[in-house]
Design a protein around this motif. Structure first.
Motif, PDB file in Angstrom:
ATOM      1  N   GLY A  21      -1.231  -6.509  48.942  1.00  0.00           N
ATOM      2  CA  GLY A  21      -2.540  -5.902  49.158  1.00  0.00           C
ATOM      3  C   GLY A  21      -3.048  -5.183  47.925  1.00  0.00           C
ATOM      4  O   GLY A  21      -2.380  -5.084  46.894  1.00  0.00           O
ATOM      5  N   ARG A  22      -4.262  -4.665  48.045  1.00  0.00           N
ATOM      6  CA  ARG A  22      -4.916  -3.997  46.932  1.00  0.00           C
ATOM      7  C   ARG A  22      -4.118  -2.798  46.430  1.00  0.00           C
ATOM      8  O   ARG A  22      -3.853  -2.661  45.240  1.00  0.00           O
ATOM      9  N   ASP A  23      -3.733  -1.923  47.332  1.00  0.00           N
ATOM     10  CA  ASP A  23      -3.047  -0.701  46.927  1.00  0.00           C
ATOM     11  C   ASP A  23      -1.685  -0.993  46.302  1.00  0.00           C
ATOM     12  O   ASP A  23      -1.286  -0.357  45.324  1.00  0.00           O
ATOM     13  N   GLY A  24      -0.984  -1.982  46.840  1.00  0.00           N
ATOM     14  CA  GLY A  24       0.307  -2.370  46.266  1.00  0.00           C
ATOM     15  C   GLY A  24       0.144  -2.947  44.870  1.00  0.00           C
ATOM     16  O   GLY A  24       0.941  -2.660  43.972  1.00  0.00           O
ATOM     17  N   LEU A  25      -0.893  -3.755  44.686  1.00  0.00           N
ATOM     18  CA  LEU A  25      -1.155  -4.321  43.362  1.00  0.00           C
ATOM     19  C   LEU A  25      -1.545  -3.223  42.378  1.00  0.00           C
ATOM     20  O   LEU A  25      -1.075  -3.202  41.242  1.00  0.00           O
ATOM     21  N   MET A  26      -2.372  -2.291  42.830  1.00  0.00           N
ATOM     22  CA  MET A  26      -2.767  -1.180  41.957  1.00  0.00           C
ATOM     23  C   MET A  26      -1.547  -0.364  41.537  1.00  0.00           C
ATOM     24  O   MET A  26      -1.422   0.030  40.376  1.00  0.00           O
ATOM     25  N   GLU A  27      -0.620  -0.139  42.462  1.00  0.00           N
ATOM     26  CA  GLU A  27       0.597   0.615  42.152  1.00  0.00           C
ATOM     27  C   GLU A  27       1.463  -0.145  41.146  1.00  0.00           C
ATOM     28  O   GLU A  27       1.979   0.429  40.189  1.00  0.00           O
ATOM     29  N   LEU A  28       1.614  -1.458  41.354  1.00  0.00           N
ATOM     30  CA  LEU A  28       2.396  -2.283  40.438  1.00  0.00           C
ATOM     31  C   LEU A  28       1.801  -2.269  39.034  1.00  0.00           C
ATOM     32  O   LEU A  28       2.523  -2.121  38.042  1.00  0.00           O
ATOM     33  N   ILE A  69     -13.987  -5.992  52.777  1.00  0.00           N
ATOM     34  CA  ILE A  69     -14.152  -6.328  51.365  1.00  0.00           C
ATOM     35  C   ILE A  69     -13.740  -5.163  50.473  1.00  0.00           C
ATOM     36  O   ILE A  69     -13.055  -5.354  49.464  1.00  0.00           O
ATOM     37  N   SER A  70     -14.103  -3.946  50.836  1.00  0.00           N
ATOM     38  CA  SER A  70     -13.755  -2.798  49.990  1.00  0.00           C
ATOM     39  C   SER A  70     -12.251  -2.640  49.859  1.00  0.00           C
ATOM     40  O   SER A  70     -11.774  -2.167  48.828  1.00  0.00           O
ATOM     41  N   GLY A  71     -11.509  -3.056  50.848  1.00  0.00           N
ATOM     42  CA  GLY A  71     -10.051  -2.975  50.795  1.00  0.00           C
ATOM     43  C   GLY A  71      -9.404  -4.043  49.945  1.00  0.00           C
ATOM     44  O   GLY A  71      -8.184  -4.059  49.781  1.00  0.00           O
ATOM     45  N   LYS A  72     -10.216  -4.953  49.390  1.00  0.00           N
ATOM     46  CA  LYS A  72      -9.682  -6.049  48.571  1.00  0.00           C
ATOM     47  C   LYS A  72     -10.178  -6.029  47.126  1.00  0.00           C
ATOM     48  O   LYS A  72      -9.821  -6.897  46.348  1.00  0.00           O
ATOM     49  N   ILE A  73     -10.992  -5.049  46.755  1.00  0.00           N
ATOM     50  CA  ILE A  73     -11.561  -5.009  45.410  1.00  0.00           C
ATOM     51  C   ILE A  73     -10.779  -4.028  44.532  1.00  0.00           C
ATOM     52  O   ILE A  73     -10.526  -2.894  44.920  1.00  0.00           O
ATOM     53  N   VAL A  74     -10.414  -4.497  43.342  1.00  0.00           N
ATOM     54  CA  VAL A  74      -9.733  -3.672  42.341  1.00  0.00           C
ATOM     55  C   VAL A  74     -10.534  -3.746  41.055  1.00  0.00           C
ATOM     56  O   VAL A  74     -10.934  -4.827  40.625  1.00  0.00           O
ATOM     57  N   CYS A  75     -10.772  -2.607  40.435  1.00  0.00           N
ATOM     58  CA  CYS A  75     -11.412  -2.576  39.119  1.00  0.00           C
ATOM     59  C   CYS A  75     -10.332  -2.495  38.049  1.00  0.00           C
ATOM     60  O   CYS A  75      -9.434  -1.655  38.127  1.00  0.00           O
ATOM     61  N   LEU A  76     -10.435  -3.397  37.071  1.00  0.00           N
ATOM     62  CA  LEU A  76      -9.477  -3.486  35.976  1.00  0.00           C
ATOM     63  C   LEU A  76     -10.139  -3.106  34.664  1.00  0.00           C
ATOM     64  O   LEU A  76     -11.349  -3.281  34.505  1.00  0.00           O
TER      65      LEU A  76
END
Length: 80
Positions: free
Chosen positions: A14-21, A53-60
């Motif tokens: 998920g988004r939060d897990g990817l952000m943490e990684l 959708i908001s739970g799937k968007i990550v800004c890089l």
């Protein structure tokens, strides 16, 4: 920063897990947006599509060199 939409079939964490990684690997990220429903001045009825959708968007970050890596985060996340 630019946003990407996470495909749960590819990034099952998920988004939060990817952000943490990414944070553990020195790449700063942030959530893409928050639906109006969660902002006090704009409280409204549930907006399930916006919430999904908001739970799937990550800004890089836009450029890897700005964070000390030779590849952009997009190159890191997309495998050849």
């Amino acid at each position: 920063m630019a946003g990407i939409k996470i495909d749960p079939g590819v990034y099952q964490m998920g988004r939060d897990g990817l952000m943490e990684l990414l944070q553990e690997n020195g790449i700063e990220t942030r959530p893409g947006f928050y639906p109006f429903r969660v902002m006090p001045p704009y409280c409204s009825q549930p907006l399930p599509v916006a919430a999904d959708i908001s739970g799937k968007i990550v800004c890089l970050p836009s450029f890897g060199s700005s964070i000390g890596i030779s590849k952009t985060p997009y190159e890191i996340l997309t495998r050849p």
